[in-house]
Design an enzyme around this catalytic site. Structure first.
Site, PDB file in Angstrom:
ATOM      1  N   ARG A  46     -23.997   8.465 -14.219  1.00 60.52           N
ATOM      2  CA  ARG A  46     -24.471   7.338 -15.011  1.00 60.52           C
ATOM      3  C   ARG A  46     -23.962   6.077 -14.325  1.00 60.52           C
ATOM      4  O   ARG A  46     -23.198   6.147 -13.363  1.00 60.52           O
ATOM      5  CB  ARG A  46     -24.059   7.431 -16.492  1.00 60.52           C
ATOM      6  CG  ARG A  46     -23.040   8.433 -16.861  1.00 60.52           C
ATOM      7  CD  ARG A  46     -21.672   8.086 -16.369  1.00 60.52           C
ATOM      8  NE  ARG A  46     -21.323   6.735 -16.780  1.00 60.52           N
ATOM      9  CZ  ARG A  46     -20.573   5.915 -16.096  1.00 60.52           C
ATOM     10  NH1 ARG A  46     -20.063   6.294 -14.925  1.00 60.52           N
ATOM     11  NH2 ARG A  46     -20.303   4.709 -16.519  1.00 60.52           N
ATOM     12  N   GLY A  47     -24.394   4.936 -14.839  1.00 58.44           N
ATOM     13  CA  GLY A  47     -24.077   3.679 -14.168  1.00 58.44           C
ATOM     14  C   GLY A  47     -25.253   3.314 -13.287  1.00 58.44           C
ATOM     15  O   GLY A  47     -25.711   4.136 -12.474  1.00 58.44           O
ATOM     16  N   ALA A  48     -25.722   2.070 -13.431  1.00 56.33           N
ATOM     17  CA  ALA A  48     -26.955   1.678 -12.761  1.00 56.33           C
ATOM     18  C   ALA A  48     -26.937   1.960 -11.254  1.00 56.33           C
ATOM     19  O   ALA A  48     -27.865   2.601 -10.735  1.00 56.33           O
ATOM     20  CB  ALA A  48     -27.246   0.203 -13.044  1.00 56.33           C
TER      21      ALA A  48
ATOM     22  N   ARG B 194     -34.419   7.934 -16.906  1.00 50.55           N
ATOM     23  CA  ARG B 194     -33.653   6.969 -17.730  1.00 50.55           C
ATOM     24  C   ARG B 194     -34.484   5.699 -17.812  1.00 50.55           C
ATOM     25  O   ARG B 194     -34.702   5.048 -16.786  1.00 50.55           O
ATOM     26  CB  ARG B 194     -32.296   6.612 -17.093  1.00 50.55           C
ATOM     27  CG  ARG B 194     -31.231   7.676 -17.109  1.00 50.55           C
ATOM     28  CD  ARG B 194     -30.686   8.032 -18.486  1.00 50.55           C
ATOM     29  NE  ARG B 194     -30.008   6.971 -19.209  1.00 50.55           N
ATOM     30  CZ  ARG B 194     -28.738   6.609 -19.020  1.00 50.55           C
ATOM     31  NH1 ARG B 194     -27.999   7.196 -18.120  1.00 50.55           N
ATOM     32  NH2 ARG B 194     -28.205   5.652 -19.739  1.00 50.55           N
TER      33      ARG B 194
ATOM     34  N   GLN C 179     -17.317   6.838 -22.511  1.00 50.08           N
ATOM     35  CA  GLN C 179     -17.139   6.576 -21.076  1.00 50.08           C
ATOM     36  C   GLN C 179     -15.843   5.816 -20.795  1.00 50.08           C
ATOM     37  O   GLN C 179     -15.300   5.910 -19.709  1.00 50.08           O
ATOM     38  CB  GLN C 179     -18.330   5.767 -20.522  1.00 50.08           C
ATOM     39  CG  GLN C 179     -19.639   6.530 -20.465  1.00 50.08           C
ATOM     40  CD  GLN C 179     -20.505   6.246 -21.674  1.00 50.08           C
ATOM     41  OE1 GLN C 179     -19.998   5.933 -22.756  1.00 50.08           O
ATOM     42  NE2 GLN C 179     -21.802   6.380 -21.517  1.00 50.08           N
TER      43      GLN C 179
ATOM     44  N   ASP D 195     -26.629  -3.075 -17.133  1.00 49.74           N
ATOM     45  CA  ASP D 195     -27.682  -2.230 -16.573  1.00 49.74           C
ATOM     46  C   ASP D 195     -28.881  -3.047 -16.141  1.00 49.74           C
ATOM     47  O   ASP D 195     -29.624  -2.651 -15.246  1.00 49.74           O
ATOM     48  CB  ASP D 195     -28.104  -1.169 -17.590  1.00 49.74           C
ATOM     49  CG  ASP D 195     -27.016  -0.130 -17.755  1.00 49.74           C
ATOM     50  OD1 ASP D 195     -25.989  -0.461 -18.380  1.00 49.74           O
ATOM     51  OD2 ASP D 195     -27.165   0.978 -17.222  1.00 49.74           O
TER      52      ASP D 195
ATOM     53  N   ASN E 125     -26.500  -4.102 -21.623  1.00 49.78           N
ATOM     54  CA  ASN E 125     -25.400  -3.230 -21.206  1.00 49.78           C
ATOM     55  C   ASN E 125     -25.143  -2.244 -22.340  1.00 49.78           C
ATOM     56  O   ASN E 125     -25.800  -2.277 -23.382  1.00 49.78           O
ATOM     57  CB  ASN E 125     -24.147  -4.078 -20.892  1.00 49.78           C
ATOM     58  CG  ASN E 125     -23.056  -3.270 -20.219  1.00 49.78           C
ATOM     59  OD1 ASN E 125     -23.330  -2.475 -19.321  1.00 49.78           O
ATOM     60  ND2 ASN E 125     -21.824  -3.429 -20.658  1.00 49.78           N
ATOM     61  N   LYS E 126     -24.190  -1.377 -22.146  1.00 53.71           N
ATOM     62  CA  LYS E 126     -23.851  -0.334 -23.115  1.00 53.71           C
ATOM     63  C   LYS E 126     -23.786  -0.916 -24.529  1.00 53.71           C
ATOM     64  O   LYS E 126     -23.238  -1.993 -24.739  1.00 53.71           O
ATOM     65  CB  LYS E 126     -22.495   0.253 -22.728  1.00 53.71           C
ATOM     66  CG  LYS E 126     -22.013   1.404 -23.585  1.00 53.71           C
ATOM     67  CD  LYS E 126     -22.969   2.560 -23.618  1.00 53.71           C
ATOM     68  CE  LYS E 126     -23.357   2.976 -22.225  1.00 53.71           C
ATOM     69  NZ  LYS E 126     -24.513   3.891 -22.188  1.00 53.71           N
TER      70      LYS E 126
END
Lengths: 368, 368
Positions: free
Chosen positions: B55-57, B93, B206, B247, B257-258
């Site tokens: 995960r993570g852009a 995603r 996370q 993101d 973002n999250k």
């Protein structure tokens, strides 16, 4: 599960079989197990409060009151023993102001009673009164808060009113009906369409484990969300009203409530969504003004963050989510400044979150 | 654990033993288990992205690029097969903008390659370049962000600089160094005293499971907190700076973002604490302006909220925290409007969160 008729429901009661035993629900086990727990001594009461078998300001107060009754049973008129119990009870949770209120109220029986038997009778009577009065307080909060929900419903064209709540200021936090939930239950009983966004409420998950449980038991439609989600929902018009409880409200309307409440108040303010706090007037601390500066914030066991309670393979299980040795900080409450609170819902009515607002409902507190 | 020398660390690499195998860390198992996972087909890559092995852009983009290399290996020059792979990767995603960027970049090899072998070579080279460039981007973000931390440190009289971060925009979200964490690692390497408040980041944790793990591996002092706690810390002067990742950033500086980032931005704004967002310019969506209106927010499996992964009795275990049948909503991101963002830290420098700010660093995007 809760009894079919919510009128009959209570969260603390004297055992029907033994009036030296006070019974509570061990809320730590919900929603996975409904277990009645017996308090047989005031020490059991201290443990129940400190270890959060019970939580929620009104129920903590009632548990302390009943614990002093148990102390009176055991002390055989020895007042210093009862005062020791009172001291221990006061220290069991530092933030809840009506723990102090309930303890001081029961302690007054010490002056009135002329013998050990009378002390037992008076402390029992006082604990019962505290509970009965709390139910009436919740009823008052419910009646007043219902008007807010009804007003929103009138504009919603038969769509449900979406209420967001944080933590559990529900029946389980009081004796019955709850504070933040009382308007919700009353609206639901009136046939108003309502839907509740339930914040999970980390670290102890009172939302997912208590609020969701009691809303389900009362057939109120609801959806669980993580604590992070409320802002997004508010940005997208999915929240009509926020109602939370509070553990302590200052004379000027600042509210200390479960950690994270402040973040929801900020989001509500940013999106022009009404943010109300429901409270029994017993939780007002008339001696404090600036909540952020003056209200001590309890730090609790880091394990509450690291360890999560749930069900695995059908069995109650605790998992550690963190690596060993991860340092954890666990503040239990935060303070929402009055400027972010649209209004306070009390048993006497709804007022501005300000000294003037509170005094308009409680003019007897004008002095000093 | 991470290698001793963070310069050597990568989150995705071609297997040294078999250049038809791409290796990643199965991040779902951290911090309890460090397991290398082999991607042997582009379909493995889709699963790794969709099910959040990675995960993570930036790492999502790199994984997609390497997956297209695996597709080229298998397709034997059949372009439509590779385009099918690209389509599936793009759908794995929906929110990450540089997933699209990476896929489109590798797809350009289809036009350049004259045969299957050349296509294999070019896609591999492009995936390697994407990774190498990402490391340089993180290095740039780290260098620029370091100046912010150093400036705060200069005023702190040898007290640690307290940085709060949300989710994992760390080494594990990129190829190395991270975005939000790069300034932290660089400050730490420079000997600046730093302490990181790590948001747990429900529902997938996370923060507690990835950020805490990698900060520990790099010996950076840190404390885990629940997502609810940041506002309280900010009210009490315990946070000097917030740095998060993103993101997707719009042309006007709104950042997706999250979920929960918006709440932290509100709290930082309310307490006059600088709130910075670190981003590779690849995550800027130059075609969107209003993040709240335009950025689609992914809804993920409700089980991510209900089920919590941890260790019980020494064994990896998943517990269900909710009662059966509790309805759950699980939005993965929120949008923080540019007005709440103090600045954007990019590989080219720091700028205002605005179209003007971004264009001052990226003048080539002026057109249209």
């Amino acid at each position: 599960m809760l009894p079919k008729n919510p009128e009959d429901f209570r969260t603390i009661w004297l055992s029907p079989d033994d009036d030296a035993v006070v019974q509570i629900i061990d809320q730590r086990l919900l929603p996975h197990e409904y277990r009645i727990h017996n308090l047989k001594s005031w020490q059991d009461g201290v443990v129940a409060i400190a270890d959060m078998y019970v939580r929620g300001a009104p129920l903590i107060g009632a548990t302390a009151a009943w614990s002093l009754y148990l102390a009176a049973l055991a002390a055989d008129g020895n007042q210093s023993e009862i005062r020791s119990a009172a001291k221990a009870l006061l220290e069991s949770r530092p933030t809840a102001v009506n723990l102090r209120w309930a303890v001081e109220r029961v302690l007054k029986c010490l002056d009135s009673a002329s013998n050990a038997d009378e002390l037992r009778r008076l402390t029992r009577q006082e604990a019962e009164r505290i509970c009965d009065e709390d139910v009436e307080i919740s009823r008052g909060i419910g009646d007043h808060g219902l008007t807010l929900i009804a007003a929103i419903a009138a504009k919603k064209n038969d769509e449900p009113v979406n209420v967001l709540t944080h933590c559990n200021a529900g029946s389980l936090a009081t004796i019955n009906w709850g504070t933040a939930t009382a308007p919700i239950y009353f609206a639901h009983q009136k046939g108003i369409k309502i839907h509740v966004w339930v914040d999970e409420t980390r670290p102890r998950n009172q939302g997912s484990q208590l609020t969701a449980w009691e809303l389900a038991a009362n057939n109120v439609p609801h959806t669980l969300i993580v604590d992070n989600a409320g802002g997004h929902l508010m940005q997208h018009g999915m929240v009509d009203l926020v109602i939370t409880g509070t553990d302590r409200t200052t004379r000027c309307g600042d509210v200390a409530n479960k950690i994270g409440t402040y973040l929801k108040a900020l989001a509500a303010h940013d999106n022009a969504i009404p943010f109300y706090v429901a409270l029994p007037s017993t939780t007002i601390d008339w001696n404090s003004r600036d909540g952020i500066a003056e209200i001590p914030i309890e730090e609790r066991d880091p394990d509450e963050v690291s360890n999560v309670y749930g069900i695995a393979n059908g069995k109650a299980t605790v998992v550690r989510t963190t690596a060993p040795n991860t340092a954890v900080s666990n503040y239990a409450f935060d303070v929402t400044p009055a400027r972010l609170v649209t209004g306070l819902i009390t048993e006497r009515g709804i007022c501005d979150a300000s000294e003037g607002g509170l005094l308009s409902l409680f003019p007897e507190m004008q002095t000093a």
